[in-house]
Scaffold this active site. Structure first.
Site, PDB file in Angstrom:
ATOM      1  N   ILE A  43       0.726  -1.027   0.216  1.00 49.10           N
ATOM      2  CA  ILE A  43      -0.089  -0.350  -0.184  1.00 49.10           C
ATOM      3  C   ILE A  43       1.048   1.502  -0.117  1.00 49.10           C
ATOM      4  CG2 ILE A  43      -1.772  -1.130   1.223  1.00 49.10           C
ATOM      5  CD1 ILE A  43      -1.076   0.565   3.786  1.00 49.10           C
TER       6      ILE A  43
ATOM      7  N   GLU B   5       8.088  -3.613  10.154  1.00 47.92           N
ATOM      8  CA  GLU B   5       6.467  -2.741  10.374  1.00 47.92           C
ATOM      9  C   GLU B   5       5.622  -3.099  10.989  1.00 47.92           C
ATOM     10  OE1 GLU B   5       6.445  -0.308   6.710  1.00 47.92           O
ATOM     11  OE2 GLU B   5       7.803   0.777   7.647  1.00 47.92           O
TER      12      GLU B   5
ATOM     13  N   HIS C 245       7.595 -11.220   6.000  1.00 44.69           N
ATOM     14  CA  HIS C 245       7.248 -10.964   4.875  1.00 44.69           C
ATOM     15  C   HIS C 245       8.646 -10.196   3.648  1.00 44.69           C
ATOM     16  CE1 HIS C 245       6.690  -7.001   7.031  1.00 44.69           C
ATOM     17  NE2 HIS C 245       7.446  -6.402   5.630  1.00 44.69           N
TER      18      HIS C 245
END
Length: 134
Positions: free
Chosen positions: A30, A89, A94
Site C-alpha cells: 500500500i 513494520e 514478508h
C-alpha cells in the site's frame, strides 16, 4: 491476535492480490517504492522473523516468491526485481519484491510514488495474469 497480513490473506481486509496458493499470498504494497511493489507472505505462520520459519515454510515461501517475481517482471517493465526482507513494520514475515531500474530504487527512505486504486487494480491484474501462465 491475527496480524494485519493474516487478515489480508483471509480476505478480512481488502488487498490487490497478485498471486495465491494454499500456503502463501502475494499482494501489492500500500506504500510502494515502485509500481508493482509486492509483498509475499506465508498465510498460516505469523512469526515476524523469516529465520524463525520452519524449513518447509521457509523453502516454500522462497519458491513462491520466485514465481511471483517472474510474473512481476513479465507484467511491469523493469531491469530486475529487487528483494528485501525487513520485517520491522508488521510482525509477520514478508518478502518485498520491487521492480528496479537502478539499485537506488530499493531505498525505503525515499519518497514513495502514489498510484490510484485503478492503477493498482490494473497492475495487480496484470501480475496475476502472468502468474497464472507459469
Amino acid at each position: 491476535m491475527a496480524t494485519i497480513f493474516t487478515k489480508i490473506a483471509n480476505g478480512e481486509i481488502p488487498s490487490y492480490k497478485v498471486a495465491e496458493n494454499d500456503e502463501f499470498y502475494a499482494f501489492l504494497d500500500i506504500s510502494p517504492l515502485a509500481q508493482g511493489h509486492t509483498l509475499v507472505i506465508p498465510k498460516h505462520v505469523e512469526d515476524d522473523y523469516i529465520f524463525h520459519l520452519d524449513p518447509q515454510t521457509y523453502d516454500g515461501l522462497w519458491t513462491f516468491a520466485r514465481k511471483v517475481a517472474a510474473a512481476l517482471k513479465a507484467a511491469v517493465p523493469c531491469k530486475r526485481v529487487g528483494v528485501a526482507v525487513l520485517g520491522m513494520e508488521v510482525p509477520h514475515t514478508h518478502i518485498h519484491l520491487v521492480p528496479l531500474q537502478t539499485e537506488g530504487d530499493l531505498d525505503f527512505r525515499k519518497e514513495r510514488p502514489v498510484f490510484t486504486p485503478e492503477q493498482q487494480a490494473l497492475t495487480a491484474a496484470a501480475i496475476l495474469k502472468e502468474y497464472e501462465k507459469l
